[in-house]
Scaffold this active site. Sequence first.
Site, PDB file in Angstrom:
ATOM      1  N   GLU A  37       0.842  -1.207   0.000  1.00 58.74           N
ATOM      2  CA  GLU A  37       0.000   0.000   0.000  1.00 58.74           C
ATOM      3  C   GLU A  37       0.874   1.253   0.000  1.00 58.74           C
ATOM      4  O   GLU A  37       0.608   2.207  -0.739  1.00 58.74           O
ATOM      5  CB  GLU A  37      -0.903  -0.009   1.234  1.00 58.74           C
ATOM      6  CG  GLU A  37      -1.704   1.274   1.428  1.00 58.74           C
ATOM      7  CD  GLU A  37      -2.017   1.518   2.890  1.00 58.74           C
ATOM      8  OE1 GLU A  37      -2.156   2.705   3.247  1.00 58.74           O
ATOM      9  OE2 GLU A  37      -2.110   0.547   3.659  1.00 58.74           O
ATOM     10  N   ASP A  41       0.677   3.789  -3.138  1.00 59.06           N
ATOM     11  CA  ASP A  41       0.257   5.175  -2.924  1.00 59.06           C
ATOM     12  C   ASP A  41       1.146   6.130  -3.711  1.00 59.06           C
ATOM     13  O   ASP A  41       0.661   7.062  -4.375  1.00 59.06           O
ATOM     14  CB  ASP A  41       0.316   5.488  -1.426  1.00 59.06           C
ATOM     15  CG  ASP A  41       0.027   6.947  -1.124  1.00 59.06           C
ATOM     16  OD1 ASP A  41      -1.124   7.381  -1.260  1.00 59.06           O
ATOM     17  OD2 ASP A  41       0.983   7.666  -0.758  1.00 59.06           O
ATOM     18  N   ASP A 110      -6.964   1.600   0.488  1.00 57.06           N
ATOM     19  CA  ASP A 110      -5.660   1.010   0.814  1.00 57.06           C
ATOM     20  C   ASP A 110      -5.411  -0.250  -0.011  1.00 57.06           C
ATOM     21  O   ASP A 110      -4.294  -0.473  -0.501  1.00 57.06           O
ATOM     22  CB  ASP A 110      -5.590   0.664   2.300  1.00 57.06           C
ATOM     23  CG  ASP A 110      -5.544   1.899   3.187  1.00 57.06           C
ATOM     24  OD1 ASP A 110      -5.338   3.007   2.661  1.00 57.06           O
ATOM     25  OD2 ASP A 110      -5.736   1.752   4.409  1.00 57.06           O
ATOM     26  N   GLU A 113      -4.494   0.649  -3.606  1.00 58.63           N
ATOM     27  CA  GLU A 113      -3.102   1.113  -3.687  1.00 58.63           C
ATOM     28  C   GLU A 113      -2.142  -0.065  -3.569  1.00 58.63           C
ATOM     29  O   GLU A 113      -1.117  -0.110  -4.267  1.00 58.63           O
ATOM     30  CB  GLU A 113      -2.840   2.139  -2.584  1.00 58.63           C
ATOM     31  CG  GLU A 113      -3.531   3.465  -2.831  1.00 58.63           C
ATOM     32  CD  GLU A 113      -3.393   4.432  -1.669  1.00 58.63           C
ATOM     33  OE1 GLU A 113      -3.591   5.636  -1.881  1.00 58.63           O
ATOM     34  OE2 GLU A 113      -3.100   3.981  -0.534  1.00 58.63           O
TER      35      GLU A 113
END
Length: 229
Positions: A37, A41, A110, A113
């Site tokens: 994650e 991101d 989350d 990502e």
Amino acid sequence: SALGHSFTQSELLVLALTHSSHVNENGGQAESNERLEFLGDAVVELVVSDELFRRFPVEREGELTRLRARMVREQSLAEVARELGLPAYILLGRGEEAQGGRQRDALLADALEAVIGAVYMDGGFAAAMRCVHRIMAEHWPESPDLPKVKDPKTRLQERLQSRQQALPVYSLVATLGDEHDKTFQVSCRIEEPPCEAVGEGSSRRAAEQQAAERVLEQLEAGGDIVCTE
């Protein structure tokens, strides 16, 4: 197939879909998707920044930042995750499942990502870029002229002040989940007309914003609010 990427390391995809609650309930020996994650991101933000930079060549930095924030915010990424059908594939612990975690915006954002991070690790940046462009195809703005919308708490406060009514009261209802993955539930109550709603978010502020939005929706609909548990 929805991602447009065939994994050569399928274990990366499994890892990307493994929530920490699942790991904790199974002895805590395995790894969760948190590291992926973190990586995803950064990848999503870079791909979105690149596309907006090319799409709107005369826009200033501030406008590009505003557009990017709208695209990569928790709510927007959760919407993309739902479009992909991602909720059905996430590995959750029983407790998180019982608390409705499979539909929580924060958890879904989350996970999305993490999946992008897995694509990056499996196929490199070019593959991750193709994937982000594919899953966000219907979400790219055609124009930079997005309305500068005030947040729900500000709109609710201004509405009440304009009518010389008491300001809303926000109260913490509950804190759910693990220490590193909390969900906050906050109520928003106004006196006139008497109504109350509960919002949920990965931070107390996010929960307050959602609660205020729900109060506004009811005020605009002309009805009273039934507070959810």
